[in-house]
Structure formats: C-alpha cells, structure tokens
Write a protein that holds these residues in place. Structure first.
Motif, PDB file in Angstrom:
ATOM      1  N   PRO B 238      72.997  45.437 -12.167  1.00  0.00           N
ATOM      2  CA  PRO B 238      72.024  45.782 -11.155  1.00  0.00           C
ATOM      3  C   PRO B 238      72.192  44.845  -9.788  1.00  0.00           C
ATOM      4  CG  PRO B 238      71.064  45.221 -13.188  1.00  0.00           C
ATOM      5  CD  PRO B 238      72.727  44.738 -13.449  1.00  0.00           C
ATOM      6  N   ASP B 239      71.441  44.976  -8.773  1.00  0.00           N
ATOM      7  CA  ASP B 239      71.753  43.998  -7.661  1.00  0.00           C
ATOM      8  C   ASP B 239      70.285  43.843  -7.035  1.00  0.00           C
ATOM      9  OD1 ASP B 239      72.681  42.599  -5.411  1.00  0.00           O
ATOM     10  OD2 ASP B 239      73.277  44.442  -4.507  1.00  0.00           O
ATOM     11  N   HIS B 240      69.392  43.049  -7.759  1.00  0.00           N
ATOM     12  CA  HIS B 240      68.214  42.949  -7.300  1.00  0.00           C
ATOM     13  C   HIS B 240      67.637  41.583  -7.000  1.00  0.00           C
ATOM     14  CE1 HIS B 240      67.294  46.566 -10.430  1.00  0.00           C
ATOM     15  NE2 HIS B 240      67.552  46.907  -9.170  1.00  0.00           N
ATOM     16  N   LEU B 241      68.674  40.855  -6.517  1.00  0.00           N
ATOM     17  CA  LEU B 241      68.172  39.617  -5.719  1.00  0.00           C
ATOM     18  C   LEU B 241      68.747  39.740  -4.201  1.00  0.00           C
ATOM     19  CD1 LEU B 241      68.837  36.855  -8.661  1.00  0.00           C
ATOM     20  CD2 LEU B 241      66.468  37.723  -7.655  1.00  0.00           C
ATOM     21  N   ALA B 242      67.659  39.590  -3.322  1.00  0.00           N
ATOM     22  CA  ALA B 242      68.047  39.745  -1.952  1.00  0.00           C
ATOM     23  C   ALA B 242      69.088  38.438  -1.647  1.00  0.00           C
ATOM     24  CB  ALA B 242      67.041  39.601  -1.037  1.00  0.00           C
ATOM     25  N   PHE B 243      68.896  37.187  -1.942  1.00  0.00           N
ATOM     26  CA  PHE B 243      69.856  36.084  -1.568  1.00  0.00           C
ATOM     27  C   PHE B 243      71.219  36.005  -1.579  1.00  0.00           C
ATOM     28  CE2 PHE B 243      71.611  33.019  -4.749  1.00  0.00           C
ATOM     29  CZ  PHE B 243      71.651  33.594  -5.874  1.00  0.00           C
ATOM     30  N   ALA B 244      71.749  37.064  -2.639  1.00  0.00           N
ATOM     31  CA  ALA B 244      73.078  37.095  -2.943  1.00  0.00           C
ATOM     32  C   ALA B 244      73.533  38.602  -3.375  1.00  0.00           C
ATOM     33  CB  ALA B 244      73.738  35.972  -3.887  1.00  0.00           C
ATOM     34  N   ARG B 245      74.426  39.036  -3.167  1.00  0.00           N
ATOM     35  CA  ARG B 245      74.961  40.521  -3.517  1.00  0.00           C
ATOM     36  C   ARG B 245      75.536  40.121  -5.188  1.00  0.00           C
ATOM     37  NH1 ARG B 245      79.532  40.960  -1.202  1.00  0.00           N
ATOM     38  NH2 ARG B 245      81.097  41.109  -2.515  1.00  0.00           N
ATOM     39  N   GLU B 246      75.287  41.130  -6.057  1.00  0.00           N
ATOM     40  CA  GLU B 246      75.796  40.916  -7.386  1.00  0.00           C
ATOM     41  C   GLU B 246      76.699  42.229  -7.622  1.00  0.00           C
ATOM     42  OE1 GLU B 246      72.933  40.505 -10.527  1.00  0.00           O
ATOM     43  OE2 GLU B 246      74.481  40.969 -12.020  1.00  0.00           O
ATOM     44  N   ASP B 247      78.049  42.118  -7.982  1.00  0.00           N
ATOM     45  CA  ASP B 247      79.030  43.011  -8.283  1.00  0.00           C
ATOM     46  C   ASP B 247      79.294  43.588  -9.453  1.00  0.00           C
ATOM     47  OD1 ASP B 247      79.666  43.124  -5.408  1.00  0.00           O
ATOM     48  OD2 ASP B 247      81.064  41.644  -5.445  1.00  0.00           O
ATOM     49  N   ALA B 248      80.129  44.446  -9.924  1.00  0.00           N
ATOM     50  CA  ALA B 248      80.621  44.936 -11.339  1.00  0.00           C
ATOM     51  C   ALA B 248      81.493  43.803 -11.769  1.00  0.00           C
ATOM     52  CB  ALA B 248      80.946  46.194 -11.193  1.00  0.00           C
ATOM     53  N   PHE B 249      81.693  43.800 -12.960  1.00  0.00           N
ATOM     54  CA  PHE B 249      82.517  42.926 -13.683  1.00  0.00           C
ATOM     55  C   PHE B 249      83.686  43.700 -14.209  1.00  0.00           C
ATOM     56  CE2 PHE B 249      79.542  39.350 -15.636  1.00  0.00           C
ATOM     57  CZ  PHE B 249      79.289  38.654 -14.538  1.00  0.00           C
ATOM     58  N   ARG B 250      85.008  43.124 -14.066  1.00  0.00           N
ATOM     59  CA  ARG B 250      85.872  43.959 -14.769  1.00  0.00           C
ATOM     60  C   ARG B 250      87.138  43.208 -15.208  1.00  0.00           C
ATOM     61  NH1 ARG B 250      87.595  46.672  -8.860  1.00  0.00           N
ATOM     62  NH2 ARG B 250      87.217  44.938  -7.992  1.00  0.00           N
ATOM     63  N   ASP B 251      87.821  43.747 -16.113  1.00  0.00           N
ATOM     64  CA  ASP B 251      88.725  42.900 -16.542  1.00  0.00           C
ATOM     65  C   ASP B 251      89.880  43.460 -17.078  1.00  0.00           C
ATOM     66  OD1 ASP B 251      88.557  43.539 -19.293  1.00  0.00           O
ATOM     67  OD2 ASP B 251      87.154  41.971 -19.775  1.00  0.00           O
ATOM     68  N   VAL B 252      91.221  43.037 -17.323  1.00  0.00           N
ATOM     69  CA  VAL B 252      92.210  43.602 -18.069  1.00  0.00           C
ATOM     70  C   VAL B 252      92.541  42.693 -19.269  1.00  0.00           C
ATOM     71  CG1 VAL B 252      94.706  44.035 -17.769  1.00  0.00           C
ATOM     72  CG2 VAL B 252      93.016  44.246 -15.769  1.00  0.00           C
ATOM     73  N   PHE B 253      92.684  43.250 -20.322  1.00  0.00           N
ATOM     74  CA  PHE B 253      92.770  42.347 -21.348  1.00  0.00           C
ATOM     75  C   PHE B 253      93.771  42.586 -22.527  1.00  0.00           C
ATOM     76  CE2 PHE B 253      89.943  45.748 -23.039  1.00  0.00           C
ATOM     77  CZ  PHE B 253      90.481  45.877 -24.442  1.00  0.00           C
ATOM     78  N   VAL B 254      94.180  41.564 -23.360  1.00  0.00           N
ATOM     79  CA  VAL B 254      94.914  41.960 -24.348  1.00  0.00           C
ATOM     80  C   VAL B 254      94.196  41.451 -25.726  1.00  0.00           C
ATOM     81  CG1 VAL B 254      96.321  39.953 -24.002  1.00  0.00           C
ATOM     82  CG2 VAL B 254      97.265  41.415 -25.725  1.00  0.00           C
ATOM     83  N   ALA B 255      94.130  42.047 -26.770  1.00  0.00           N
ATOM     84  CA  ALA B 255      93.669  41.747 -27.967  1.00  0.00           C
ATOM     85  C   ALA B 255      94.423  41.708 -29.068  1.00  0.00           C
ATOM     86  CB  ALA B 255      92.218  42.712 -28.039  1.00  0.00           C
ATOM     87  N   TRP B 256      94.288  40.809 -30.001  1.00  0.00           N
ATOM     88  CA  TRP B 256      95.272  40.167 -31.001  1.00  0.00           C
ATOM     89  C   TRP B 256      94.416  40.176 -32.293  1.00  0.00           C
ATOM     90  CZ3 TRP B 256      97.768  35.313 -32.887  1.00  0.00           C
ATOM     91  CH2 TRP B 256      98.385  35.665 -33.823  1.00  0.00           C
ATOM     92  N   PHE B 257      94.773  41.182 -33.355  1.00  0.00           N
ATOM     93  CA  PHE B 257      94.035  41.044 -34.568  1.00  0.00           C
ATOM     94  C   PHE B 257      95.027  40.721 -35.679  1.00  0.00           C
ATOM     95  CE2 PHE B 257      92.011  43.976 -31.680  1.00  0.00           C
ATOM     96  CZ  PHE B 257      90.548  43.551 -31.963  1.00  0.00           C
ATOM     97  N   PRO B 258      95.426  39.311 -35.839  1.00  0.00           N
ATOM     98  CA  PRO B 258      96.497  39.062 -36.713  1.00  0.00           C
ATOM     99  C   PRO B 258      96.117  39.254 -38.296  1.00  0.00           C
ATOM    100  CG  PRO B 258      95.506  36.929 -35.826  1.00  0.00           C
ATOM    101  CD  PRO B 258      94.923  38.053 -35.112  1.00  0.00           C
ATOM    102  N   ASN B 259      94.937  39.173 -38.531  1.00  0.00           N
ATOM    103  CA  ASN B 259      94.432  39.786 -39.918  1.00  0.00           C
ATOM    104  C   ASN B 259      92.807  40.021 -39.897  1.00  0.00           C
ATOM    105  OD1 ASN B 259      93.066  37.271 -40.021  1.00  0.00           O
ATOM    106  ND2 ASN B 259      94.925  36.086 -40.341  1.00  0.00           N
ATOM    107  N   LYS B 260      92.226  40.233 -40.939  1.00  0.00           N
ATOM    108  CA  LYS B 260      90.874  40.564 -40.863  1.00  0.00           C
ATOM    109  C   LYS B 260      90.011  39.210 -40.806  1.00  0.00           C
ATOM    110  CE  LYS B 260      91.076  45.082 -43.034  1.00  0.00           C
ATOM    111  NZ  LYS B 260      90.756  46.010 -43.963  1.00  0.00           N
TER     112      LYS B 260
END
Lengths: 144, 291
Positions: B238-260
C-alpha cells in the motif's frame, strides 16, 4: 536501468527460455533416456535394494513375491515411459489395497527413486518427467 | 550500520536446538525436500518476501513439524532483522510468531536518534484449504492471517500512521509444475493480501491517504535439482502515508535445501523508496532450521 531490475529480467529470461525450449529437436523418448530394458532393470534392482534397507518401506513387501513384483514394476515403468511393453499386473489401486501406504511412506519411495536415478546417472530433466507421471498416480496408491 | 552478529547468534541457537533433538517423536519429516519452503519476512512459510500456500516444515497429514528462522536484510540506509518460530499440525494448519527489528540507520541519524530501531511482533496462522503443491493437478490453496503489533509507535505516529496494530489476511496459491521449466521443476506462487500495514507495519497501520487495500504478490522459482532453486519475487504494497512514497519490494534469490533440517536463502533485494530515502537495495540472508 538499475542493477536489480536487470537481474530480475535476466532471471525471468532464463526461466522463460527454459520453459520455451522443451523440445528443440526430436528428443530421445523417456524410455531411451532411461537406457531401455537393461537401464530399467538396473534401476529397479538398485531401487529394490534401497527398499529392503528402509524398514518403513520394506515392511510393505512382507507378503510380496519379489521376482514377480520386479517383473511387473519394470513392465509398468516401461509402459508409462511409452516403451514397447504392456503392463500385465493388477490396477494400482488393487495392487496397493490393504497396504495402508501413508503420504510419508509414498514420499520415502519417491526419495529412494530419486537416489536410485541419481546412482544410475539419469539426467535431472528425465527424472522429472518420470516423477511427473508417477505423481499423478499417487491417489491410487496411498491410504488404500 | 550494525553487524549481523545477532543473526549469527540466533542461527547458532537454532542449530543447537536442532542438534540436541534430532529425533523428537512428534517430528514428521514425511514431505519431500523443499516443500516447506523457506520462511518469509513475517514468519510464514514462503519465499523471502511472500507467504506461500505451503506449510512450514515437513509434516504430512499424519504428523507435526516445527521450524525456526532468522533473517537479515541490509540495504543502503537501513537494516531489518526478523526471527521467529512456526509449528505445523498435520499439514493443515501453521501457527507462527515472529519479531522484526528495523534499524533506522541513516534516517535515525538525520532525526537525531542514532541507533534507533522500530520493532514489531507478528502472530500468524495459515490454514491449508485444499490441494497439494506437487501432487494435485490444481494448486495448493491456503488462507492466512498475520496480526501485527508495532512496539515503537512514536515515529510511525509522527509520520501519520493511524494505528499501532493491524491484521493482514491473505490467500495464497502454490503449484509445482514437475518438469515445467524445460524439464526442470517450476514453482509458481500467487498471493493476494488485504492489509493496512505501512512498510510491513514498521511504519504503523493506515494513514492520511487511506486504510485497507488488497495487494498482489508473486514468486517464480526453478529447481535445478531437488535441493537448489533460483527465483524472483514481487510484493506490491500500500502507499498510505503522505510523508513518503512506498514502493513494491522485489528480489532475486537462490535457495538451498541441503537436507530436511536446514534451508538457506540469499537474495538481492530492491525495497524501493523507504521513509523518504529512495532506491533501497541490498542483500537478504535467511536461515531456517526444521525439526
């Protein structure tokens, strides 16, 4: 364009390219990728040893005629890989009736299968094609 | 800027917990590797930013599972620590608690509050409504809530936030397409969230430009083998505060599951503009331990 945007686009491009080039040329059939009849026999033998070593799975074979199971299992795999075989065993639902195979045991078998396929050097993408076919059969196997 | 010592300490603690009780009778590890996901910023099973429909840990319908996580995000002018635990019963319901601590960094210095932080507590629950991400032809579908309480409401209140607490409700759909990415397994997740939270709730809830709204979130990942995934995430806000703009978050990830028992996620994150400071980019590191 800033760096993270480029990274996002780059990753998306890779994802889309991988998704788009599934069959760039007449690919070997799944049956061929598994090494045909000798490959399937080796895979099933490897797998049966893993089943025997895992009490959770092994107990389900207490009343099984192993040589018959082995023959029918190879036949079944051959058929679902579009190989030149016809499965002559019972319907899966019948074959697993009374075994009370739960989700965890089913997944343990999947894990042994992945390990066996790794040991037989089956490429990851061929492994995934087989698993996709077997995953659709889970409903006929568990909690029967 | 603070160092990630607290993250390391938390992870050491998690590792110690797991190592002393590797075979708790209740712990069910019957699900397939990576199907519990990692833990997202607010303590639910998911990617890094987005809650997924999967439930935390590896319990099937026949058992119970638990996870603990620690995450640090460090961008140009700020840092965020997040940590907590989750418990899953019978692959049906997940309950979680988490705490976030946001380091005001550069902004804190500018406000004459060097070293200032804003903390928030989050209690979450997620109910699996239907499906199995891998085994059913339709996606796994879950309904979740995240109730949040801001513990340092001075700054959020001063910039126009209405409330120090709020509840997010989300619907998540997750599907793994076996062989779906040119033969490699493809995970797709979409999440719709109804929220009043400003910057996750770190800047309070609601504001001078509005209250609740529905936002969209998405994750796409390719598993190059059962233990390694590469992906991207997007989270509208959302972008509901006038004092500052709020942007979307995004990322590029690597996930590693060596075991359970362990999952590790490293990402490059773009948080956009945060509390008047633009282009907040940096790294994201998260570790999860499972019973």
């Amino acid at each position: 364009m800033n760096a993270p945007n480029r990274l996002v686009l780059f990753t998306l491009a890779i994802v889309l390219t991988l998704a788009g080039c599934a069959t760039p040329r007449p690919a070997p059939t799944l049956y061929e990728q598994f090494g045909a009849e000798p490959g399937l026999a080796a895979l099933v033998d490897d797998l049966l040893e893993r089943f025997a070593d895992d009490p959770r799975v092994g107990v389900k074979f207490a009343n099984t005629n192993i040589p018959r199971f082995r023959r029918l299992f190879i036949e079944h795999l051959c058929q679902i890989m579009d190989g030149p075989c016809t499965y002559t065993g019972d319907r899966l639902e019948e074959a697993h009736r009374g075994l009370s195979i739960d989700e965890g045991t089913f997944n343990a078998v999947v894990e042994h299968l992945i390990d066996a396929m790794d040991a037989q050097r089956i490429p990851t993408r061929a492994q995934n094609r087989l698993i996709a076919k077997l995953a659709a059969m889970r409903k006929d196997v568990i909690y029967k | 800027m603070t160092t990630p010592i607290s993250l390391l300490r938390t992870v050491a603690l998690l590792a110690a917990c797991v190592s002393v009780m590797p075979d708790v009778a209740l712990a069910d590890r019957g699900r397939l590797l990576a199907t519990g996901g990692a833990t997202q910023l607010e303590g639910a099973a998911g990617g890094g930013l987005v809650p997924w429909a999967v439930l935390s840990g590896y319990a099937t319908r026949d058992g119970y599972g638990a996870t603990a996580y620690a995450t640090r995000v460090e961008v140009d002018d700020y840092a965020l620590d997040s940590g907590g635990v989750a418990f899953t019963a019978r692959n049906r319901i997940e309950v979680s608690i988490a705490r976030q601590r946001f380091h005001l960094g550069t902004l804190g210095d500018a406000l004459g509050m060097p070293g200032a932080t804003i903390s928030q507590d989050i209690v979450g629950a997620k109910l699996r409504l239907a499906g199995d991400a891998i085994y059913t032809p339709w996606p796994q579908l879950s309904l979740g809530v995240q109730h949040k309480k801001n513990r340092d409401f001075g700054v959020p209140s001063a910039v126009g936030a209405r409330d120090d607490h709020g509840t997010d409700v989300y619907l998540a759909a997750t599907k793994v397409f076996l062989g779906g990415a040119g033969g490699y397994n493809l995970l797709v997740n979409g999440t719709l969230r109804s929220t009043e939270a400003n910057q996750l709730g770190i800047l309070g809830f609601g504001g001078d430009r509005g209250g609740r709204r529905v936002v969209g979130e998405a994750s796409v990942a390719v598993l190059v083998d059962p233990s390694l995934a590469f992906g991207v995430e997007y989270r509208q806000k959302p972008d509901h505060l006038a004092f500052a703009r709020e942007d979307a978050f995004r990322d590029v990830f690597v996930a590693w599951f060596p075991n359970k028992h362990l999952a590790a996620v490293a990402a490059w994150a773009d948080l956009g503009s945060v509390a008047t400071l633009d282009d907040q980019r940096g790294w994201y590191l998260s570790l999860q331990a499972s019973l």
